[in-house]
Design an enzyme around this catalytic site. Sequence first.
Site, PDB file in Angstrom:
ATOM      1  N   LYS A 121      -2.769   2.528  14.120  1.00 47.75           N
ATOM      2  CA  LYS A 121      -2.528   1.000  14.174  1.00 47.75           C
ATOM      3  C   LYS A 121      -2.025   0.796  13.111  1.00 47.75           C
ATOM      4  O   LYS A 121      -1.810   0.937  12.267  1.00 47.75           O
ATOM      5  CB  LYS A 121      -4.446   0.288  14.174  1.00 47.75           C
ATOM      6  CG  LYS A 121      -4.225  -1.646  14.250  1.00 47.75           C
ATOM      7  CD  LYS A 121      -5.219  -2.270  13.757  1.00 47.75           C
ATOM      8  CE  LYS A 121      -4.892  -1.934  12.305  1.00 47.75           C
ATOM      9  NZ  LYS A 121      -3.012  -2.974  11.780  1.00 47.75           N
ATOM     10  N   GLU A 135      -0.423  -4.303  -9.001  1.00 52.03           N
ATOM     11  CA  GLU A 135       0.539  -3.922  -8.302  1.00 52.03           C
ATOM     12  C   GLU A 135       1.503  -4.850  -7.419  1.00 52.03           C
ATOM     13  O   GLU A 135       0.370  -5.823  -7.089  1.00 52.03           O
ATOM     14  CB  GLU A 135       0.081  -2.703  -7.511  1.00 52.03           C
ATOM     15  CG  GLU A 135       1.054  -2.418  -6.155  1.00 52.03           C
ATOM     16  CD  GLU A 135       0.182  -1.834  -4.960  1.00 52.03           C
ATOM     17  OE1 GLU A 135       0.857  -0.957  -4.571  1.00 52.03           O
ATOM     18  OE2 GLU A 135      -0.421  -2.306  -4.260  1.00 52.03           O
ATOM     19  N   GLU A 181      -4.858   6.298   1.294  1.00 49.09           N
ATOM     20  CA  GLU A 181      -3.397   6.609   0.364  1.00 49.09           C
ATOM     21  C   GLU A 181      -3.277   4.741  -0.176  1.00 49.09           C
ATOM     22  O   GLU A 181      -3.192   4.465   0.611  1.00 49.09           O
ATOM     23  CB  GLU A 181      -1.953   7.119   0.768  1.00 49.09           C
ATOM     24  CG  GLU A 181      -1.476   7.750  -0.327  1.00 49.09           C
ATOM     25  CD  GLU A 181      -0.277   6.548  -0.051  1.00 49.09           C
ATOM     26  OE1 GLU A 181      -0.502   5.624  -1.518  1.00 49.09           O
ATOM     27  OE2 GLU A 181       0.477   6.351   0.567  1.00 49.09           O
ATOM     28  N   CYS A 239       4.435   2.443  -2.170  1.00 49.97           N
ATOM     29  CA  CYS A 239       2.949   3.098  -3.371  1.00 49.97           C
ATOM     30  C   CYS A 239       3.539   3.566  -4.607  1.00 49.97           C
ATOM     31  O   CYS A 239       3.082   3.506  -5.702  1.00 49.97           O
ATOM     32  CB  CYS A 239       2.136   3.356  -2.706  1.00 49.97           C
ATOM     33  SG  CYS A 239       2.455   4.624  -1.259  1.00 49.97           S
TER      34      CYS A 239
HETATM   35  P1  NAI Z   1      -3.551  -4.473   3.706  1.00 52.19           P
HETATM   36  O1  NAI Z   1      -4.137  -2.888   2.692  1.00 52.19           O
HETATM   37  O2  NAI Z   1      -3.750  -5.644   4.247  1.00 52.19           O
HETATM   38  O3  NAI Z   1      -2.987  -3.722   4.749  1.00 52.19           O
HETATM   39  C1  NAI Z   1      -2.697  -2.276   5.359  1.00 52.19           C
HETATM   40  C2  NAI Z   1      -3.234  -2.339   6.959  1.00 52.19           C
HETATM   41  O4  NAI Z   1      -4.527  -2.109   6.956  1.00 52.19           O
HETATM   42  C3  NAI Z   1      -3.122  -2.340   8.644  1.00 52.19           C
HETATM   43  O5  NAI Z   1      -2.874  -2.427   9.106  1.00 52.19           O
HETATM   44  C4  NAI Z   1      -4.039  -4.082   7.567  1.00 52.19           C
HETATM   45  O6  NAI Z   1      -3.664  -4.456   9.508  1.00 52.19           O
HETATM   46  C5  NAI Z   1      -4.767  -3.108   8.192  1.00 52.19           C
HETATM   47  N1  NAI Z   1      -6.760  -3.670   7.835  1.00 52.19           N
HETATM   48  C6  NAI Z   1      -6.572  -4.878   7.133  1.00 52.19           C
HETATM   49  N2  NAI Z   1      -7.261  -5.347   6.878  1.00 52.19           N
HETATM   50  C7  NAI Z   1      -7.816  -4.201   7.229  1.00 52.19           C
HETATM   51  C8  NAI Z   1      -9.593  -3.916   7.743  1.00 52.19           C
HETATM   52  N3  NAI Z   1     -10.457  -4.642   6.881  1.00 52.19           N
HETATM   53  N4  NAI Z   1     -10.511  -2.561   8.006  1.00 52.19           N
HETATM   54  C9  NAI Z   1      -9.521  -1.377   8.504  1.00 52.19           C
HETATM   55  N5  NAI Z   1      -8.090  -1.792   8.854  1.00 52.19           N
HETATM   56  C10 NAI Z   1      -7.895  -3.510   7.696  1.00 52.19           C
HETATM   57  O7  NAI Z   1      -1.917  -4.505   2.632  1.00 52.19           O
HETATM   58  P2  NAI Z   1      -1.402  -5.857   3.018  1.00 52.19           P
HETATM   59  O8  NAI Z   1      -2.603  -7.191   3.158  1.00 52.19           O
HETATM   60  O9  NAI Z   1      -0.165  -6.295   3.704  1.00 52.19           O
HETATM   61  O10 NAI Z   1      -0.860  -6.289   1.822  1.00 52.19           O
HETATM   62  C11 NAI Z   1      -1.141  -6.088   0.287  1.00 52.19           C
HETATM   63  C12 NAI Z   1      -0.746  -5.668  -0.775  1.00 52.19           C
HETATM   64  O11 NAI Z   1      -1.403  -4.280  -0.322  1.00 52.19           O
HETATM   65  C13 NAI Z   1       0.244  -5.385  -1.042  1.00 52.19           C
HETATM   66  O12 NAI Z   1       1.453  -6.460  -1.576  1.00 52.19           O
HETATM   67  C14 NAI Z   1       0.460  -3.849  -1.866  1.00 52.19           C
HETATM   68  O13 NAI Z   1       0.426  -4.352  -3.125  1.00 52.19           O
HETATM   69  C15 NAI Z   1      -0.874  -3.231  -0.914  1.00 52.19           C
HETATM   70  N6  NAI Z   1      -0.485  -2.350  -0.140  1.00 52.19           N
HETATM   71  C16 NAI Z   1      -0.502  -1.048  -0.568  1.00 52.19           C
HETATM   72  C17 NAI Z   1       0.925   0.323   0.338  1.00 52.19           C
HETATM   73  C18 NAI Z   1       0.009   1.631   0.292  1.00 52.19           C
HETATM   74  O14 NAI Z   1       1.269   2.161   1.047  1.00 52.19           O
HETATM   75  N7  NAI Z   1      -0.661   1.513  -0.424  1.00 52.19           N
HETATM   76  C19 NAI Z   1       0.739  -0.452   1.811  1.00 52.19           C
HETATM   77  C20 NAI Z   1       0.554  -1.821   1.649  1.00 52.19           C
HETATM   78  C21 NAI Z   1       0.182  -2.783   0.607  1.00 52.19           C
END
Ligand code: NAI
Length: 491
Positions: A197, A402, A271, A305
């Site tokens: 996804k 972050e 991650e 990240c």
């Molecule tokens: P997020 O963690 O909500 O989204 C990442 C993925 O998880 C997306 O595909 C989303 O649809 C999915 N997701 C969301 N809620 C879920 C759930 N309950 N169960 C399973 N999958 C779920 O991240 P978001 O809201 O886009 O970004 C928020 C913050 O997260 C950013 O500001 C940043 O600080 C951090 N982040 C870190 C990343 C990394 O590479 N470690 C990548 C993206 C965001």
Amino acid sequence: MATKRDNTLKLKFDSARKLSPAPESRSSATIRPRYDLFINGKFEPSSGKKYFDTINPATGEKLSEAAEANAADVDKAVKAARNAYEKCWKKMPAKERGKYVFRIARMVQERAREFAIVETMDGGKPIRESRDFDIPTAANHFFYYAGWADKLEYAFPNRTAKSLGVAGQIIPWNFPLLMASWKIAPALATGNTVVLKPAETTPLTAMLLAEVIQEADLPPGVVNIITGGGSTGAALVNHPDINKIAFTGSTEVGKIIQRAIAGTSKKITLELGGKAPNIIFDDAPIDQAVEGVVNGIFFNQGHVCCAGSRLYVQESVMNDVVRKLRDRIETLIVGDPMDKNTDIGAINSKQQLDKINKYIKIGLGEGYDMYQSSCVLPDRGFFLRPTIFTNVAQSSRIAQEEIFGPVLTIQSFRTDEEAIEKANNNPYGLSAGVWTDKGSKIFNMTAKLRAGVVWANTFNKFDPASPFGGYKESGYGREGGLHGLQPYVTF
Ligand code: NAI
Ligand code: MG
């Protein structure tokens, strides 16, 4: 009053910004008005017939729409993956499996230009980055893992590695195609099938990849790609017939997923975020270090990240480093991501821009000195000037949390011990950087820094052969390299 030096710099910056536009042509890629779910080798609408928009963050315009998968669609995708696993993929000779992965690699490479354009339009990152980094590195991951498929006995000597079954993979928006390849390639090479996804703001290159997978004639159901938001992700995590979850994204969602699978036999790799320290010693080649710091935090709008978002500078070179950094960020070109001259593109979404601005306000509210480049931002889309905060306290929220944007905090240190103490004093532990002339200092620091990756006299270097992953709140498990095979096998 402007000094002579200020005037000379201004002339230099103005001429840097006056490079004639060199836009990549949109015509080399076709974005369809609508994308359906890729299940069992076919594209089909979601059962709820719902679609969500994906926009170009550089303009705010709608690019396309993607199907929103509900729990019934997730179930269908998992069933397709299970069926493909039992009837075909698990039994296929490893050498044949490897050929399929290899074919995907070659096809991504052949369509690299198209992938780069779509990645940049959907996510906002500069075309130079999607063209030179994201897409080639994604193809390289498929090449690399294709090579392992029939050599697992060498990866795990004296043991017989068995595949797990169906992997549910959830990825973020900062490196959409690259994250998809990080997840899909090792899963396929080890004989697992996949339901992936992508993130809701960047679904398009994953759907292009689905087209590639279809053209590569992968047996139906081996890879399924379903679009949707958090609830689609949650339905995937909670599906009882998933054997392994691989997640990259926020620490918050990582924790939700961990709770959701507690007590099940699902394997997991997480991650999560980071807040990487970049440490400059007084014996470092300062110009190179400054360039590395700029690359480490402003690269990809800081949507990384492992971004080097906390800078620690040895006191005696502090003024020098800050002056050079300020000069350098003045020359960074912020704007149209499709322009080949652009250094910093669009922030991925309005929501992310708001989050970064919230942190900038917090930093100002706490009284730290802020410096932003004076560049003019485009009048539409989501953009932010590269920003540095100096004299920041270690306990400050902007130095602890972050931000995931082009915002750097700077602090000073005197001794190695102080640098290590400050660098490790953070909930995350994904990556770190050390800049010094002395090899012994590098070894001393790398041994003591609590980070999964430590770069020395460079930053943000990736290779499919090297493992990547974190400590503490940055998650666990490794992706990439030989280590990246391990989470997809059992013995
Ligand atoms: P997020 O963690 O909500 O989204 C990442 C993925 O998880 C997306 O595909 C989303 O649809 C999915 N997701 C969301 N809620 C879920 C759930 N309950 N169960 C399973 N999958 C779920 O991240 P978001 O809201 O886009 O970004 C928020 C913050 O997260 C950013 O500001 C940043 O600080 C951090 N982040 C870190 C990343 C990394 O590479 N470690 C990548 C993206 C965001
Ligand atoms: Mg988008």
